[in-house]
Design a protein around this motif. Structure first.
Motif, PDB file in Angstrom:
ATOM      1  N   LEU A  25       0.743  -1.196  -0.082  1.00 22.58           N
ATOM      2  CA  LEU A  25      -0.114   0.169   0.172  1.00 22.58           C
ATOM      3  C   LEU A  25       0.775   1.136  -0.039  1.00 22.58           C
ATOM      4  CD1 LEU A  25      -2.994  -0.952   2.540  1.00 22.58           C
ATOM      5  CD2 LEU A  25      -2.806  -0.955  -0.175  1.00 22.58           C
ATOM      6  N   PRO A  26       0.146   2.352  -0.578  1.00 19.51           N
ATOM      7  CA  PRO A  26       0.995   3.592  -0.601  1.00 19.51           C
ATOM      8  C   PRO A  26       1.436   4.136   0.739  1.00 19.51           C
ATOM      9  CG  PRO A  26      -1.223   4.074  -0.804  1.00 19.51           C
ATOM     10  CD  PRO A  26      -1.138   2.691  -0.901  1.00 19.51           C
ATOM     11  N   ILE A  57       2.908   0.340  -4.740  1.00 28.05           N
ATOM     12  CA  ILE A  57       2.240   1.652  -4.913  1.00 28.05           C
ATOM     13  C   ILE A  57       2.967   2.816  -4.036  1.00 28.05           C
ATOM     14  CG2 ILE A  57       0.160   3.078  -4.666  1.00 28.05           C
ATOM     15  CD1 ILE A  57      -1.205   0.346  -4.667  1.00 28.05           C
ATOM     16  N   GLN A 103       1.256   6.745  -6.683  1.00 26.85           N
ATOM     17  CA  GLN A 103      -0.285   7.371  -6.331  1.00 26.85           C
ATOM     18  C   GLN A 103       0.004   9.007  -6.487  1.00 26.85           C
ATOM     19  OE1 GLN A 103      -0.844   7.990  -2.045  1.00 26.85           O
ATOM     20  NE2 GLN A 103      -2.931   6.948  -2.325  1.00 26.85           N
TER      21      GLN A 103
END
Ligand SMILES: Cc1cc2nc3c(=O)[nH]c(=O)nc-3n(C[C@H](O)[C@H](O)[C@H](O)COP(=O)(O)O)c2cc1C
Length: 146
Positions: A25-26, A57, A103
């Motif tokens: 995940l970012p 990400i 992102q």
């Protein structure tokens, strides 16, 4: 096949194939300095790719100067002087077999806990709860009053 084995099978993401279904995940690293990507930030992402994840990400990559936070700890993606470093990051991640997605970030009327470096703009001139300032309303050509 065990119940979790599917996580380690390839999957198609549009024209690309991720080697497995594990996505990172970012997470903003706070490693960029004055909005510029650093070797430290790229090395951090490269190490995660070497760890075996299928897709990474990046943390929020700011799309315009109107959304840069005062600390300037996000990658400022609109800047040409970041292009080569962003390319370096993608190549380093790809070399370890992972995919990379940036992102894209525009904070709008939010400030993510800090002050924006520039002029705050949003779809409507409505102040968000807990924010100090009312943003300027965006129009097709930019923002009203521009
Ligand atoms: C240090 C840190 C930085 C983060 N930066 C971002 C970010 O840039 N963009 C974003 O959408 N989420 C960001 N997040 C949120 C994470 O992507 C994730 O949604 C959140 O940590 C919840 O997942 P978890 O329960 O597995 O930790 C960040 C989280 C952490 C801990």
């Amino acid at each position: 096949m065990g119940s979790l084995d599917v996580l380690f099978t390839p999957t198609e993401l549009g024209p690309k194939t991720a080697r497995n279904r594990l996505a990172m995940l970012p997470m903003g690293t706070r490693f960029p300095v004055d909005g510029l990507l650093t070797d430290r930030d790229n090395a951090w992402h490269e190490a995660r790719a070497a760890g075996g994840v299928g897709l990474i990400i990046t943390g929020g990559t700011v799309v315009s100067s109107g959304s840069a936070v005062r600390e300037r700890i996000n990658v400022e993606g609109w800047r040409r002087d970041n292009l080569e470093r962003m390319r370096d990051k993608a190549e380093a991640v790809h070399a370890h077999g992972a995919l990379l997605v940036a992102q894209l970030l525009h904070l709008g009327r939010e400030t993510a806990g800090g002050q924006l470096a520039g002029f705050q703009v949003a779809p409507s001139a409505i102040r968000a709860a807990g924010q100090l300032f009312t943003p300027a309303e965006l129009s097709v050509g930019g923002y009203r009053g521009s």
